[in-house]
Design a protein around this motif. Sequence first.
Motif, PDB file in Angstrom:
ATOM      1  N   SER A 107       0.729  -1.260   0.033  1.00 38.44           N
ATOM      2  CA  SER A 107      -0.055  -0.125  -0.109  1.00 38.44           C
ATOM      3  C   SER A 107       0.805   1.450  -0.024  1.00 38.44           C
ATOM      4  CB  SER A 107      -0.893  -0.250   1.458  1.00 38.44           C
ATOM      5  OG  SER A 107      -1.227   1.285   1.389  1.00 38.44           O
ATOM      6  N   PRO A 108       0.416   2.324  -0.845  1.00 41.85           N
ATOM      7  CA  PRO A 108       1.223   3.441  -0.709  1.00 41.85           C
ATOM      8  C   PRO A 108       0.976   4.233   0.609  1.00 41.85           C
ATOM      9  CG  PRO A 108      -0.840   3.856  -1.946  1.00 41.85           C
ATOM     10  CD  PRO A 108      -0.610   2.357  -1.537  1.00 41.85           C
ATOM     11  N   SER A 109       0.090   3.706   1.351  1.00 43.95           N
ATOM     12  CA  SER A 109      -0.185   4.434   2.657  1.00 43.95           C
ATOM     13  C   SER A 109       0.236   3.665   3.837  1.00 43.95           C
ATOM     14  CB  SER A 109      -1.570   4.658   3.009  1.00 43.95           C
ATOM     15  OG  SER A 109      -2.163   5.466   2.011  1.00 43.95           O
ATOM     16  N   CYS A 110      -0.288   2.194   3.747  1.00 44.92           N
ATOM     17  CA  CYS A 110       0.112   1.324   5.129  1.00 44.92           C
ATOM     18  C   CYS A 110       1.125   0.344   4.923  1.00 44.92           C
ATOM     19  CB  CYS A 110      -1.403   0.840   5.409  1.00 44.92           C
ATOM     20  SG  CYS A 110      -2.508   2.023   5.832  1.00 44.92           S
ATOM     21  N   GLY A 111       1.862   0.412   3.719  1.00 44.42           N
ATOM     22  CA  GLY A 111       2.877  -0.566   3.811  1.00 44.42           C
ATOM     23  C   GLY A 111       3.847  -0.116   4.565  1.00 44.42           C
ATOM     24  N   ILE A 112       4.650  -1.268   5.295  1.00 44.01           N
ATOM     25  CA  ILE A 112       5.661  -0.998   6.340  1.00 44.01           C
ATOM     26  C   ILE A 112       6.904  -1.554   5.707  1.00 44.01           C
ATOM     27  CG2 ILE A 112       6.691  -2.009   8.533  1.00 44.01           C
ATOM     28  CD1 ILE A 112       3.997  -1.941   9.630  1.00 44.01           C
ATOM     29  N   TYR A 113       7.052  -2.606   4.829  1.00 45.20           N
ATOM     30  CA  TYR A 113       8.291  -3.102   4.527  1.00 45.20           C
ATOM     31  C   TYR A 113       8.216  -2.822   2.841  1.00 45.20           C
ATOM     32  CZ  TYR A 113       9.042  -5.189   8.945  1.00 45.20           C
ATOM     33  OH  TYR A 113       9.003  -5.278  10.457  1.00 45.20           O
ATOM     34  N   LYS A 114       7.193  -2.707   2.216  1.00 43.38           N
ATOM     35  CA  LYS A 114       7.133  -2.500   0.885  1.00 43.38           C
ATOM     36  C   LYS A 114       5.824  -1.790   0.411  1.00 43.38           C
ATOM     37  CE  LYS A 114       5.232  -6.349  -1.349  1.00 43.38           C
ATOM     38  NZ  LYS A 114       5.258  -7.694  -1.952  1.00 43.38           N
ATOM     39  N   THR A 115       6.119  -0.708  -0.389  1.00 42.40           N
ATOM     40  CA  THR A 115       5.167   0.236  -1.135  1.00 42.40           C
ATOM     41  C   THR A 115       5.270   0.222  -2.359  1.00 42.40           C
ATOM     42  OG1 THR A 115       3.950   2.208  -0.606  1.00 42.40           O
ATOM     43  CG2 THR A 115       6.635   2.247  -0.798  1.00 42.40           C
ATOM     44  N   CYS A 116       4.121   0.801  -2.980  1.00 44.57           N
ATOM     45  CA  CYS A 116       4.094   0.726  -4.643  1.00 44.57           C
ATOM     46  C   CYS A 116       4.596   2.197  -4.925  1.00 44.57           C
ATOM     47  CB  CYS A 116       2.902   0.502  -5.285  1.00 44.57           C
ATOM     48  SG  CYS A 116       1.322   1.632  -4.569  1.00 44.57           S
ATOM     49  N   SER A 117       5.276   2.129  -6.053  1.00 42.38           N
ATOM     50  CA  SER A 117       6.188   3.218  -6.468  1.00 42.38           C
ATOM     51  C   SER A 117       5.741   3.384  -7.954  1.00 42.38           C
ATOM     52  CB  SER A 117       7.533   3.325  -5.985  1.00 42.38           C
ATOM     53  OG  SER A 117       8.485   4.284  -6.583  1.00 42.38           O
ATOM     54  N   GLY A 118       5.846   4.705  -8.552  1.00 42.75           N
ATOM     55  CA  GLY A 118       5.832   4.950  -9.974  1.00 42.75           C
ATOM     56  C   GLY A 118       6.089   6.473 -10.093  1.00 42.75           C
ATOM     57  N   ALA A 119       7.294   6.744 -10.624  1.00 39.18           N
ATOM     58  CA  ALA A 119       7.650   8.219 -10.588  1.00 39.18           C
ATOM     59  C   ALA A 119       6.798   8.869 -11.938  1.00 39.18           C
ATOM     60  CB  ALA A 119       9.086   8.253 -10.964  1.00 39.18           C
ATOM     61  N   GLU A 120       6.598   7.872 -12.887  1.00 41.03           N
ATOM     62  CA  GLU A 120       5.640   8.565 -13.976  1.00 41.03           C
ATOM     63  C   GLU A 120       4.293   8.495 -13.649  1.00 41.03           C
ATOM     64  OE1 GLU A 120       7.305   9.891 -16.417  1.00 41.03           O
ATOM     65  OE2 GLU A 120       9.257   9.316 -15.425  1.00 41.03           O
ATOM     66  N   TRP A 121       3.701   7.775 -12.733  1.00 44.59           N
ATOM     67  CA  TRP A 121       2.388   7.765 -12.380  1.00 44.59           C
ATOM     68  C   TRP A 121       1.584   9.123 -12.152  1.00 44.59           C
ATOM     69  CZ3 TRP A 121       0.760   2.515 -11.855  1.00 44.59           C
ATOM     70  CH2 TRP A 121      -0.803   2.339 -11.038  1.00 44.59           C
ATOM     71  N   GLY A 122       0.430   9.029 -12.642  1.00 44.24           N
ATOM     72  CA  GLY A 122      -0.294  10.503 -12.501  1.00 44.24           C
ATOM     73  C   GLY A 122      -0.719  10.985 -13.909  1.00 44.24           C
ATOM     74  N   GLY A 123      -1.367  12.346 -13.890  1.00 44.22           N
ATOM     75  CA  GLY A 123      -1.531  12.861 -15.042  1.00 44.22           C
ATOM     76  C   GLY A 123      -2.601  12.123 -16.008  1.00 44.22           C
ATOM     77  N   PHE A 124      -3.128  11.113 -15.557  1.00 50.82           N
ATOM     78  CA  PHE A 124      -3.971  10.388 -16.495  1.00 50.82           C
ATOM     79  C   PHE A 124      -5.080  10.854 -17.207  1.00 50.82           C
ATOM     80  CE2 PHE A 124      -2.865   6.802 -13.247  1.00 50.82           C
ATOM     81  CZ  PHE A 124      -1.758   6.512 -13.878  1.00 50.82           C
ATOM     82  N   SER A 125      -5.195  10.996 -18.645  1.00 51.89           N
ATOM     83  CA  SER A 125      -6.122  11.366 -19.296  1.00 51.89           C
ATOM     84  C   SER A 125      -6.268  10.691 -20.660  1.00 51.89           C
ATOM     85  CB  SER A 125      -5.764  12.949 -19.615  1.00 51.89           C
ATOM     86  OG  SER A 125      -4.906  12.990 -20.331  1.00 51.89           O
ATOM     87  N   SER A 126      -7.495  10.907 -21.507  1.00 52.73           N
ATOM     88  CA  SER A 126      -7.486  10.002 -22.454  1.00 52.73           C
ATOM     89  C   SER A 126      -6.329  10.060 -23.591  1.00 52.73           C
ATOM     90  CB  SER A 126      -8.777  10.642 -23.249  1.00 52.73           C
ATOM     91  OG  SER A 126      -9.011  11.979 -23.426  1.00 52.73           O
ATOM     92  N   ASN A 127      -5.681  11.420 -23.601  1.00 52.25           N
ATOM     93  CA  ASN A 127      -4.461  11.511 -24.550  1.00 52.25           C
ATOM     94  C   ASN A 127      -3.282  11.394 -23.960  1.00 52.25           C
ATOM     95  OD1 ASN A 127      -4.376  13.820 -23.135  1.00 52.25           O
ATOM     96  ND2 ASN A 127      -4.809  15.350 -24.920  1.00 52.25           N
TER      97      ASN A 127
END
Length: 182
Positions: A107-127
């Motif tokens: 979890s990006p919030s509740c992970g303790i030893y492992k979390t999910c990461s994505g520097a490019e993640w975000g800005g999703f749109s149809s184009n």
Amino acid sequence: MNRCKKMAIVAHCILNGNAKVEGICEYEGALKDVINYLMDANYGIIQLPCPETIIYGIKRWGHVKEQFDTPHFRDQSQELLKPVLQQVKNYLDNGYTIDLLVGVDGSPSCGIYKTCSGAEWGGFSSNSNMNEKIKNMEFISEKGIFMDELINMLEANQIDMKYVAIDENNVEESLKYLKSLL
Ligand code: SF4
């Protein structure tokens, strides 16, 4: 007086899977293997609030750690955690034991030893190149933001605890680790 005076602090969705991002919960209500184990071990359970449901609601998308690593999310996490910390301190001051924190790995919030990461993640749109961005998500060995704040608060108050995080993709292994600690 029969009380055992022993408690664990547990991430919200381990007791209530309904709080998870829709579509990703692998169990129907509570994660019974974990909860039943704690109950059999006579633990009382302090359920943490779910920061994502409180801040973003149940219709939120899945996020990565970078999206929550903002001053506001950290500040809100601290606000949500303050009453928990106050309870914990009060119990400890009165002879109770709270020696276990159970998070949710990945979890990006509740992970303790492992979390999910994505520097490019975000800005999703149809184009935008959505699929490419999504593919760049990875799991890294860091805490999620909410647990980062909680552990900082515990440490700042010299409160020692064992940390376990449940990996929903490998609950058996997580449980084995939990059992090895108690
Ligand atoms: S891992 Fe944390 S933020 Fe995510 S649903 Fe569970 S309690 Fe909420």
